[in-house]
Design a protein around this motif. Structure first.
Motif, short mmCIF file in Angstrom:
data_model
loop_
_atom_site.label_atom_id
_atom_site.label_comp_id
_atom_site.label_asym_id
_atom_site.label_seq_id
_atom_site.Cartn_x
_atom_site.Cartn_y
_atom_site.Cartn_z
N GLU A 142 0.84 -1.20 0.00
CA GLU A 142 0.00 0.00 0.00
C GLU A 142 0.87 1.25 0.00
N HIS A 143 0.45 2.26 -0.77
CA HIS A 143 1.21 3.51 -0.85
C HIS A 143 0.31 4.67 -0.40
N ASP A 144 0.78 5.41 0.61
CA ASP A 144 0.07 6.59 1.10
C ASP A 144 0.66 7.80 0.36
N GLN A 145 0.00 8.19 -0.72
CA GLN A 145 0.55 9.27 -1.56
C GLN A 145 0.57 10.61 -0.84
N ILE A 146 -0.42 10.85 0.02
CA ILE A 146 -0.48 12.13 0.75
C ILE A 146 0.70 12.23 1.72
N ALA A 147 0.95 11.13 2.45
CA ALA A 147 2.09 11.13 3.39
C ALA A 147 3.40 11.34 2.65
N THR A 148 3.53 10.75 1.46
CA THR A 148 4.75 10.92 0.67
C THR A 148 4.93 12.36 0.22
N VAL A 149 3.84 13.01 -0.19
CA VAL A 149 3.89 14.43 -0.58
C VAL A 149 4.41 15.27 0.58
N ILE A 150 3.84 15.07 1.76
CA ILE A 150 4.23 15.87 2.94
C ILE A 150 5.69 15.61 3.31
N GLU A 151 6.09 14.36 3.29
CA GLU A 151 7.47 14.00 3.62
C GLU A 151 8.45 14.62 2.62
N THR A 152 8.11 14.56 1.33
CA THR A 152 9.00 15.11 0.29
C THR A 152 9.08 16.63 0.39
N LEU A 153 7.97 17.28 0.70
CA LEU A 153 7.99 18.74 0.86
C LEU A 153 8.92 19.15 2.00
N LYS A 154 8.98 18.33 3.05
CA LYS A 154 9.85 18.64 4.18
C LYS A 154 11.32 18.38 3.85
N LYS A 155 11.58 17.30 3.09
CA LYS A 155 12.97 16.86 2.87
C LYS A 155 13.58 17.37 1.57
N ASN A 156 12.75 17.52 0.54
CA ASN A 156 13.27 17.91 -0.78
C ASN A 156 12.26 18.81 -1.48
N PRO A 157 12.05 20.03 -0.94
CA PRO A 157 10.96 20.88 -1.44
C PRO A 157 11.12 21.36 -2.89
N ALA A 158 12.34 21.23 -3.45
CA ALA A 158 12.53 21.67 -4.84
C ALA A 158 12.27 20.54 -5.84
N SER A 159 11.86 19.37 -5.36
CA SER A 159 11.62 18.23 -6.25
C SER A 159 10.50 18.54 -7.24
N ARG A 160 10.65 17.99 -8.44
CA ARG A 160 9.60 18.12 -9.46
C ARG A 160 8.69 16.90 -9.46
N ARG A 161 8.83 16.08 -8.44
CA ARG A 161 8.05 14.84 -8.38
C ARG A 161 7.05 14.84 -7.21
N ILE A 162 6.70 16.01 -6.74
CA ILE A 162 5.79 16.08 -5.58
C ILE A 162 4.36 16.14 -6.11
N LEU A 163 3.76 14.99 -6.24
CA LEU A 163 2.39 14.93 -6.76
C LEU A 163 1.70 13.65 -6.30
N PHE A 164 0.39 13.65 -6.41
CA PHE A 164 -0.38 12.42 -6.21
C PHE A 164 -1.51 12.40 -7.23
N HIS A 165 -2.00 11.21 -7.53
CA HIS A 165 -3.12 11.14 -8.47
C HIS A 165 -3.99 9.92 -8.19
N GLY A 166 -5.16 9.94 -8.79
CA GLY A 166 -6.15 8.92 -8.46
C GLY A 166 -6.54 8.01 -9.61
N TRP A 167 -5.90 8.16 -10.77
CA TRP A 167 -6.32 7.41 -11.97
C TRP A 167 -5.64 6.05 -11.98
N ASN A 168 -6.11 5.16 -11.13
CA ASN A 168 -5.56 3.81 -11.03
C ASN A 168 -6.25 2.93 -12.08
N VAL A 169 -5.57 2.74 -13.19
CA VAL A 169 -6.18 2.09 -14.37
C VAL A 169 -6.79 0.73 -14.02
N GLY A 170 -6.09 -0.04 -13.18
CA GLY A 170 -6.56 -1.38 -12.85
C GLY A 170 -7.81 -1.42 -11.99
N GLU A 171 -8.20 -0.27 -11.41
CA GLU A 171 -9.37 -0.27 -10.50
C GLU A 171 -10.50 0.65 -10.98
#
Length: 303
Positions: A142-171
């Protein structure tokens, strides 16, 4: 004098009325559709971009966003908060499956009073919150995308990979409704006093111009405000991008009414406390002042 930012939305409605492509859609109601739109709102001074040319029920929109953040997918918890905007889909499914012409009021009462009934008929499938907080990969992790966003903003705020999305093709085929607002991306920049300013872009693949867009934007603004507070940043810009922006044919008069009105000043938002985590917010933490809109405009939901 600067043009009121709400005109970005009114210009979109006008564009849809004048140049929208008339088409039959999934619901059978029909739409005037246009592809590609953008609006930008500056939240840095506490502005809460709730449209004023009609009353938008901001508390309902914030409650929905808080529900997404819990990762829940059953309407029972929403109904406990007096939020009825998701009932149409399970109600439609129940009526088709059973042939019972139950009223929405009676259906909601059963969902609230009968946990077993709610478990069977109140679930929406793996919609928004499930994907945001509990995305399951091919290995079963399981991946908590929101927690990852918050953690990345704290540790690497200049990252271009700070995002989450909901389009899970398989579901997608198990969802009552595939995500409309589906991608959220974050960006930080320096302010004059060397604090970091947090901006957020929300991409909405399908935007119902009268009901969905004004509502989803409030949820997005609330989310940006909460995450900024959690990572010790100040809110910056909320950027809304639309893919298929459309006006249902039975919303045309509502749009014309709205276009005849002058925008009023946007309200201000203040978060009254800082919870320990993103999971700790309640509707009582949102203090919105100065909201003085034109009257509400009735418009039917297309299911």
């Amino acid at each position: 004098m600067a043009r009121h930012p709400e005109y970005q939305y009114l210009d979109l409605l006008e564009h849809l009325l004048e140049k929208g492509d008339r088409r039959i859609d999934r619901t059978g109601v029909g739409t005037l559709s246009s592809f590609g739109a953008m609006m930008r709102f500056d939240l840095s001074d506490g502005t809460f971009p709730v449209f004023t040319t009609k009353r938008v029920f901001w508390k309902t929109a914030v409650k929905e966003m808080l529900w997404f953040l819990t990762g829940q997918t059953n309407i029972q918890s929403l109904l406990r908060e007096n939020v009825r905007i998701w009932t149409d889909w399970p109600l439609d499914k129940y009526r088709k499956a059973t042939g019972e012409e139950i009223s929405q009021e009676d259906f909601e009462a059963r969902i609230l009073s009968d946990d077993a009934f709610a478990l069977k008929w109140g679930d929406l499938g793996p919609v928004y919150g499930k994907q945001w907080r509990r995305w399951v990969d091919a290995q079963g992790n399981e991946h908590d995308q929101i927690a990852t966003v918050i953690e990345t903003l704290k540790k690497n705020p200049a990252s271009r990979r700070i995002l989450f999305h909901g389009w899970n093709v398989g579901e997608l085929d198990r969802m009552a409704l595939p995500p409309c607002h589906m991608v959220y991306q974050f960006h930080t920049s320096r302010t004059g006093d060397d604090k970091l300013r947090l901006s957020m872009l929300c991409f909405q693949r399908s935007g119902d111009g009268i009901l969905g867009v004004p509502f989803n934007q409030i949820g997005a603004a609330a989310l940006l405000s909460m995450i900024a507070q959690q990572v010790d940043m100040v809110p910056g810009e909320l950027i809304w991008m639309g893919g298929d922006a459309h006006l249902y044919l039975n919303h045309i008069e509502a749009a014309r009414t709205q276009l005849s009105r002058e925008p009023r000043p946007f309200p201000k938002l203040r978060l009254l406390r800082r919870p320990d985590s993103i999971d700790g917010y309640t509707i009582d933490d949102f203090e919105v002042t100065g909201y003085d809109p034109h009257p509400a405009i009735e418009a039917p939901v297309a299911v």
